[in-house]
Design an enzyme around this catalytic site. Structure first.
Site, PDB file in Angstrom:
ATOM      1  CD  GLU A 324      -2.907  -0.690   2.549  1.00  0.00           C
ATOM      2  OE1 GLU A 324      -3.019   0.448   3.077  1.00  0.00           O
ATOM      3  OE2 GLU A 324      -3.456  -1.711   3.009  1.00  0.00           O
TER       4      GLU A 324
HETATM    5  C1  GBH Z   1      -3.965   1.511   5.842  1.00  0.00           C
HETATM    6  O1  GBH Z   1      -3.747   1.872   7.178  1.00  0.00           O
HETATM    7  C2  GBH Z   1      -5.035   0.452   5.797  1.00  0.00           C
HETATM    8  O2  GBH Z   1      -4.495  -0.830   5.555  1.00  0.00           O
HETATM    9  C3  GBH Z   1      -6.128   0.726   4.811  1.00  0.00           C
HETATM   10  O3  GBH Z   1      -7.226  -0.087   5.101  1.00  0.00           O
HETATM   11  C4  GBH Z   1      -6.470   2.192   4.803  1.00  0.00           C
HETATM   12  O4  GBH Z   1      -7.576   2.472   3.991  1.00  0.00           O
HETATM   13  C5  GBH Z   1      -5.260   2.934   4.315  1.00  0.00           C
HETATM   14  O5  GBH Z   1      -4.163   2.687   5.152  1.00  0.00           O
HETATM   15  C6  GBH Z   1      -5.435   4.447   4.233  1.00  0.00           C
HETATM   16  O6  GBH Z   1      -5.594   5.003   5.506  1.00  0.00           O
HETATM   17  O7  GBH Z   1      -5.916   8.565  14.747  1.00  0.00           O
HETATM   18  O8  GBH Z   1      -3.996   9.165  13.436  1.00  0.00           O
HETATM   19  O9  GBH Z   1      -4.130   6.987  14.423  1.00  0.00           O
HETATM   20  C7  GBH Z   1      -2.778   2.861   7.371  1.00  0.00           C
HETATM   21  C8  GBH Z   1      -2.476   3.085   8.835  1.00  0.00           C
HETATM   22  C9  GBH Z   1      -3.395   3.566  10.946  1.00  0.00           C
HETATM   23  C10 GBH Z   1      -3.724   5.100   9.205  1.00  0.00           C
HETATM   24  C11 GBH Z   1      -4.536   4.165  11.708  1.00  0.00           C
HETATM   25  C12 GBH Z   1      -4.868   5.742   9.959  1.00  0.00           C
HETATM   26  C13 GBH Z   1      -5.831   6.122  12.120  1.00  0.00           C
HETATM   27  C14 GBH Z   1      -5.719   7.581  12.356  1.00  0.00           C
HETATM   28  N1  GBH Z   1      -3.576   3.704   9.526  1.00  0.00           N
HETATM   29  N2  GBH Z   1      -4.690   5.569  11.383  1.00  0.00           N
HETATM   30  S1  GBH Z   1      -4.883   8.094  13.827  1.00  0.00           S
END
Ligand code: GBH
Length: 421
Positions: A324
């Protein structure tokens, strides 16, 4: 001069079941969406469960080589011990269509969501529940006949952190002891799946690698960044080979296992500073502020980070894929720039001898972005959520040309690329 990639390098796109399929009624996310514990409902999402043929046709027409998607465990097992043959056949049809169109599938078995019945029994917090995971793996072995690349978990540490530490995602637990226990059980689940599937498939794991930058030059902040880097990025992967998972409070014995490839999800960097709070493991991490413009997610764009992530993961000496990398923006010219600049660094990594075998843009199409809903637009293809019409953006064609020619043309680099790396 343009940038030429190896002929067998895969240029693909990535999605996940719950984010695109729609009516994914049997998992924990759906449940919490319905009772209002989550801000948005996935609903029909992209209606991919009905429009998958159209989506695969689009991928083929655009010239993409590969497609990473996930299987929804709760579709195959909507209730404990109850197997859904229709869902099995539909996924099989998707796989066959990909083969027909010459698109290499890369299948993830767990992408954040689990069957609700499994979570009601305690999910991955209970080791005895791994027997249900094994039943799922058993069916998957038949389902994926002919597939080469299979990943067990998507971003296990994100799953643990969001679900059991910050309680921002289902199952909304805030318990650091439980969090590390869950991580250790995910390692056991990976090992079980590896034993069952290795040989027939290349069995890997997908790990999100945020770059941890110290907030200042002080020794304290540097130490804090190292600790965050270890706890979040490396402790889980280390344990796959060492058989010892080093959590923040104690170590856990897990089976010594392996991964045939490592998928890297890379988006941005975090800024880490020292904290006196033991409940935060003596560090505080927030999104790093590295570019003037922020994406719809509030993230900085930091292309060099993809090189650092590859370099970091190369310690395990396994083939790597970028599973990704993407940007949420309405400015599609910015998306093109994002892709080209990250690919410049991927190309440099290959030239420097790192074993990177493919790049999957997140995402094929706009989709349901977990707590952020439908606002962030990550897609190469625009989704009209009223009509479910698919409209490829300019970036979809630009990326398609790169995929078909395995080359980023000089003109593209001049217009969108970084002048020096
Ligand atoms: C990936 O996560 C996922 O695999 C995918 O499903 C998703 O759509 C994609 O990225 C785009 O986001 O409050 O700042 O912690 C990426 C890692 C970790 C990013 C959790 C978003 C939550 C916001 N993710 N984070 S925060």
């Amino acid at each position: 001069m343009g940038l030429k990639f190896p002929n067998d390098f895969l240029f693909g796109t990535a999605t996940a079941a719950h984010q695109i399929e729609g009516d994914n009624k049997w998992n924990d996310w759906w449940y919490y969406e319905q009772i209002g514990k989550l801000p948005y409902k996935s609903g029909k999402a992209c209606n991919h469960w009905e429009l998958y043929r159209e989506d695969i046709n689009l991928m083929a027409e655009l010239g993409y080589d590969a497609y990473r998607f996930s299987i929804e465990w709760g579709r195959l097992f909507p209730e404990e011990g109850k197997f859904n043959e229709d869902a099995f056949n539909k996924y099989r049809e998707i796989i066959e269509l990909l083969f027909e169109r010459g698109i290499t599938p890369n299948v993830t078995l767990h992408h954040f969501t689990s069957p609700l019945w499994f979570m009601k029994k305690g999910g991955f917090a209970k080791e005895e529940n791994l027997k249900y995971w094994e039943q799922y793996i058993d069916k998957v072995a038949d389902l994926l006949e002919g597939v080469k690349l299979v990943a067990t978990f998507n971003e296990p540490m994100v799953y643990v952190m969001m679900g059991y530490l910050t309680a921002y995602w289902p199952p909304f637990v805030k318990n650091p002891f439980k969090a590390f226990k869950v991580a250790s059980n995910l390692l056991k689940a990976h090992a079980l799946a590896y034993d069952a599937l290795h040989g027939k498939f290349k069995v890997g794991i997908v790990k999100n690698i945020p770059i941890m930058l110290p907030a200042s030059e002080s020794e304290k902040d540097k130490k804090a960044a190292e600790k965050a880097d270890f706890l979040f990025n490396w402790s889980f992967l280390d344990a796959i080979w060492s058989g010892t998972y080093r959590g923040a409070f104690r170590s856990y014995k897990v089976p010594e296992s392996d991964a045939d490839f490592i998928g890297i999800n890379y988006y941005t960097a975090s800024e880490v500073r020292h904290s006196w709070n033991p409940l935060k493991f003596f560090f505080e991490a927030k999104l790093a502020d590295l570019s003037e413009r922020k994406t719809q997610m509030g993230w900085s764009v930091y292309p060099e980070g993809i090189y650092k992530a590859i370099k970091g993961v190369s310690r395990y000496e396994r083939p790597m894929y970028i599973t990704e990398n993407g940007i949420a923006t309405l400015d599609d010219e910015w998306r093109i720039e994002f892709i080209i600049q990250h690919l410049q660094y991927v190309h440099k990594a290959i030239e420097d001898g790192y074993d990177v075998n493919g790049y999957f843009y997140w995402s094929l199409m706009d989709n349901y972005e977990w707590r952020e809903g439908f606002e962030p637009r990550f897609g190469l293809i625009e989704i009209d959520y009223e009509t479910f019409e698919r409209r490829p953006r300019k970036s979809a064609y630009v990326y398609g040309e790169i995929a078909r020619t395995k080359e980023i043309k000089e003109e593209l680099i001049e217009k969108y690329g970084l002048k020096s790396l």
